[in-house]
Design a protein around this motif. Structure first.
Motif, PDB file in Angstrom:
ATOM      1  N   GLN A   1       0.814  -1.226   0.000  1.00 18.37           N
ATOM      2  CA  GLN A   1       0.000   0.000   0.000  1.00 18.37           C
ATOM      3  C   GLN A   1       0.846   1.274   0.000  1.00 18.37           C
ATOM      4  O   GLN A   1       0.382   2.327  -0.414  1.00 18.37           O
ATOM      5  CB  GLN A   1      -0.976   0.009   1.187  1.00 18.37           C
ATOM      6  CG  GLN A   1      -0.333   0.142   2.546  1.00 18.37           C
ATOM      7  CD  GLN A   1       0.187  -1.175   3.121  1.00 18.37           C
ATOM      8  OE1 GLN A   1       0.172  -2.199   2.451  1.00 18.37           O
ATOM      9  NE2 GLN A   1       0.644  -1.135   4.355  1.00 18.37           N
ATOM     10  N   ASN A   2       2.114   1.189   0.438  1.00 24.52           N
ATOM     11  CA  ASN A   2       2.954   2.384   0.531  1.00 24.52           C
ATOM     12  C   ASN A   2       4.088   2.467  -0.484  1.00 24.52           C
ATOM     13  O   ASN A   2       4.538   3.563  -0.791  1.00 24.52           O
ATOM     14  CB  ASN A   2       3.576   2.481   1.932  1.00 24.52           C
ATOM     15  CG  ASN A   2       2.555   2.783   2.987  1.00 24.52           C
ATOM     16  OD1 ASN A   2       1.610   3.531   2.758  1.00 24.52           O
ATOM     17  ND2 ASN A   2       2.718   2.182   4.154  1.00 24.52           N
ATOM     18  N   TRP A   3       4.573   1.344  -0.982  1.00 26.25           N
ATOM     19  CA  TRP A   3       5.784   1.337  -1.792  1.00 26.25           C
ATOM     20  C   TRP A   3       5.614   0.536  -3.071  1.00 26.25           C
ATOM     21  O   TRP A   3       4.978  -0.506  -3.080  1.00 26.25           O
ATOM     22  CB  TRP A   3       6.951   0.740  -1.006  1.00 26.25           C
ATOM     23  CG  TRP A   3       7.264   1.497   0.238  1.00 26.25           C
ATOM     24  CD1 TRP A   3       6.818   1.209   1.503  1.00 26.25           C
ATOM     25  CD2 TRP A   3       8.046   2.682   0.350  1.00 26.25           C
ATOM     26  NE1 TRP A   3       7.288   2.134   2.388  1.00 26.25           N
ATOM     27  CE2 TRP A   3       8.047   3.062   1.709  1.00 26.25           C
ATOM     28  CE3 TRP A   3       8.753   3.460  -0.562  1.00 26.25           C
ATOM     29  CZ2 TRP A   3       8.723   4.173   2.174  1.00 26.25           C
ATOM     30  CZ3 TRP A   3       9.425   4.578  -0.093  1.00 26.25           C
ATOM     31  CH2 TRP A   3       9.412   4.922   1.252  1.00 26.25           C
ATOM     32  N   LEU A   4       6.235   1.025  -4.134  1.00 28.18           N
ATOM     33  CA  LEU A   4       6.393   0.289  -5.383  1.00 28.18           C
ATOM     34  C   LEU A   4       7.898   0.267  -5.665  1.00 28.18           C
ATOM     35  O   LEU A   4       8.538   1.319  -5.736  1.00 28.18           O
ATOM     36  CB  LEU A   4       5.658   0.975  -6.538  1.00 28.18           C
ATOM     37  CG  LEU A   4       5.953   0.430  -7.935  1.00 28.18           C
ATOM     38  CD1 LEU A   4       5.473  -1.009  -8.065  1.00 28.18           C
ATOM     39  CD2 LEU A   4       5.311   1.298  -8.996  1.00 28.18           C
ATOM     40  N   VAL A   5       8.459  -0.934  -5.791  1.00 30.17           N
ATOM     41  CA  VAL A   5       9.904  -1.069  -5.953  1.00 30.17           C
ATOM     42  C   VAL A   5      10.198  -1.948  -7.163  1.00 30.17           C
ATOM     43  O   VAL A   5       9.619  -3.022  -7.311  1.00 30.17           O
ATOM     44  CB  VAL A   5      10.552  -1.684  -4.692  1.00 30.17           C
ATOM     45  CG1 VAL A   5      12.058  -1.784  -4.854  1.00 30.17           C
ATOM     46  CG2 VAL A   5      10.184  -0.886  -3.449  1.00 30.17           C
TER      47      VAL A   5
END
Length: 141
Positions: A43-47
């Motif tokens: 929900q917070n990060w795309l890596v």
């Protein structure tokens, strides 16, 4: 004639030994894929973490995008990130800040790290060394 033949044999032996020595140090990368990509998000990060074989060197490119809305995280002066596999640090990581943008991107030569082509997943860990830490599992595409 035999002196010339001996000299020729010596030159050939030196050439063969140098060729063997030069290629022996890089045999562990021979026949492996030229690039690999790992991707993961929560929900917070795309890596997205990509690795490349460029000649005999390993390069990597990491893109980190913050998707969350925690203003404290956006204003931290520095955050640390690393990649692990089963708790073992893989030698790739660094420091970044989200003050300028919600996205951080870096590409560099990987000095001393391993090529992850044998791995199916790795774990991205991000934090500020104090009270915030989050993990995202990245899967190989």
């Amino acid at each position: 004639m035999s002196k010339n033949l001996s000299l020729l044999c010596l030159v050939i032996l030196v050439f063969i030994s140098r060729a063997t020595y030069a290629s022996a140090e890089n045999t562990n990368l021979f026949g492996r894929p030229n690039s690999i990509t790992f991707k993961g998000e929560d929900q917070n990060w795309l890596v997205v973490h990509q690795m490349y074989l460029v000649g005999t060197e390993i390069e990597y490119e990491t893109k980190i995008r913050y998707k969350g809305d925690n203003e404290k995280i956006k204003t931290l002066p520095t955050m640390y990130y690393s990649f692990t596999d089963k708790g073992e640090n893989l030698g790739v990581g660094g420091v970044f800040s989200l003050k300028e943008s919600n996205e951080f991107k870096i590409r560099m030569v990987c000095d001393g790290c391993q090529y992850f082509d044998k791995k199916k997943k790795i774990t991205f860990t991000v934090g500020d060394w104090e009270d915030y830490e989050e993990r995202v599992v990245l899967f190989r595409e």
